[in-house]
Scaffold this active site. Structure first.
Site, mmCIF file in Angstrom:
data_model
loop_
_atom_site.group_PDB
_atom_site.id
_atom_site.type_symbol
_atom_site.label_atom_id
_atom_site.label_comp_id
_atom_site.label_asym_id
_atom_site.label_seq_id
_atom_site.Cartn_x
_atom_site.Cartn_y
_atom_site.Cartn_z
ATOM 1 N N THR A 45 1.589 0.499 -2.424
ATOM 2 C CA THR A 45 1.392 0.010 -1.157
ATOM 3 C C THR A 45 1.652 -0.306 -0.054
ATOM 4 O OG1 THR A 45 -0.652 -0.953 -2.067
ATOM 5 C CG2 THR A 45 -0.523 -1.729 -0.973
ATOM 6 N N ASP B 209 -6.345 -0.212 -1.028
ATOM 7 C CA ASP B 209 -6.558 -0.764 -2.491
ATOM 8 C C ASP B 209 -8.012 -1.065 -3.040
ATOM 9 O OD1 ASP B 209 -3.615 -0.987 -2.976
ATOM 10 O OD2 ASP B 209 -4.083 -1.186 -1.175
#
Ligand SMILES: Nc1ncnc2c1ncn2[C@@H]1O[C@H](COP(=O)(O)O)[C@@H](O)[C@H]1OP(=O)(O)O
Ligand SMILES: [Mg+2]
Ligand SMILES: [Mg+2]
Ligand SMILES: [Mg+2]
Length: 299
Positions: free
Chosen positions: A119, A46
């Site tokens: 995620t 990320d």
């Protein structure tokens, strides 16, 4: 023309960022951190993908406002400099800007960046649910967007693919299935399920429910005609989750709003959460809005 210029960079950096997600997954060292709340994780991927995207776009389109999901990324480091790319997409540049957006200047653009959408699913190896999302807004409205899917398979090979669109121009990079009249397949969350989400879905009496992770992946189902509506009657998603998908869905003649049919605003000073949920559909949009109980989010 400013919009198409910036959009061409967004497409190129989304694809590069997808490479970062693949490399970190292959390395096996995800570096998972819990940001707090419900299934709210962050990984090294990320952060590195956002570093690449935002530092590149800051250099390419310095007058635009850029807002990324991760707030602990340092753009002043040597690593940031080394990740900058000024690549652009020739697929985008071969199109002219639609007349309706031709007056927009670079300083009018607000770019919403979700470097890794899904995620939770990324950490579980559910690679098909993962996307990179970059949405562009002008005067508060989603006008252009790219969804990059790093693990999209073509004939058994994970080649990845890029879906992009501009309102008034159209959308590219996918095949839309013919959809039977009146069909109601709804897609929703798999990792943030709760009563209000279920109640809203039940009121619509869908033929089928598809639960997958990520906002980008659900937008793709709607875009390709594999689902008829994306419905999530809960807070949880933020502007960077919806801007790219909304722009592409709008470019195809569909609609995305909150669950009550109110527009989602994407100006630089809006609050990030989509507090009143998400509803997107290519057709029968008003049907879904009419089925949502007025007090659904108070439950
Ligand atoms: N409660 C939540 N907390 C943090 N992020 C959320 C939450 N609900 C949704 N999201 C974000 O919206 C995306 C779509 O949600 P869902 O998969 O539940 O439909 C998630 O992948 C996540 O994006 P991200 O993975 O980029 O943090
Ligand atoms: Mg997140
Ligand atoms: Mg997201
Ligand atoms: Mg994310």
């Amino acid at each position: 023309m400013a919009l198409m210029r910036t959009m061409s960079a967004c497409v190129a950096v989304a694809e590069k960022a997808g490479g970062v997600l693949r490399d970190i997954m292959t390395s096996g060292n995800l570096g998972i951190i819990d940001k707090g709340g419900i299934n709210n994780l962050q990984t090294l991927a990320d952060k590195k993908a956002q570093l690449l995207i935002v530092s590149s776009l800051m250099k390419h389109s310095p007058k635009a406002t850029i807002i990324g999901e991760e707030d602990d990324v340092d753009y002043t480091t040597e690593e940031a400099k080394s990740l900058i790319t000024l690549d652009t997409s020739s697929d985008v540049l071969q199109h002219s800007c639609p007349e309706s957006l031709a007056h927009i200047n670079e300083e009018d653009l607000v770019i919403w960046v979700d470097p890794l959408d899904g995620t939770k699913e990324y950490t579980e190896g559910r690679k098909q649910d993962v996307t990179v999302l970059i949405g562009i807004a002008a005067h508060g409205e989603a006008v252009a967007g790219v969804i990059y899917q790093p693990w999209y398979e073509v004939q058994g090979k994970e080649t990845g693919r890029t879906l992009w669109g501009v309102v008034g121009l159209g959308a590219f990079g996918f095949n839309r299935q013919p959809v039977p009249e009146g069909r109601k397949i709804i897609t929703t969350t798999r990792s943030h399920m709760q009563q209000s989400v279920q109640d809203a879905i039940d009121s619509c009496k869908p033929d089928k429910l598809i639960q997958i992770g990520g906002s980008g992946s659900k937008c793709i189902l709607v875009i390709e005609g594999l689902a008829d509506a994306y419905l999530f009657a809960s807070p949880g998603t933020k502007k960077w989750d919806t801007c790219a998908g909304e722009a592409i869905i709008k470019a195809l003649g569909g609609k995305m709003t909150d669950v009550f049919g109110n527009p989602i605003h994407y100006g630089a000073d809006v609050s990030y959460p989509n507090k009143t949920g998400v509803l997107a559909a290519m057709r029968d949009f008003d049907f879904y809005v009419s089925k949502i109980p007025a007090n659904i989010m108070d439950r």
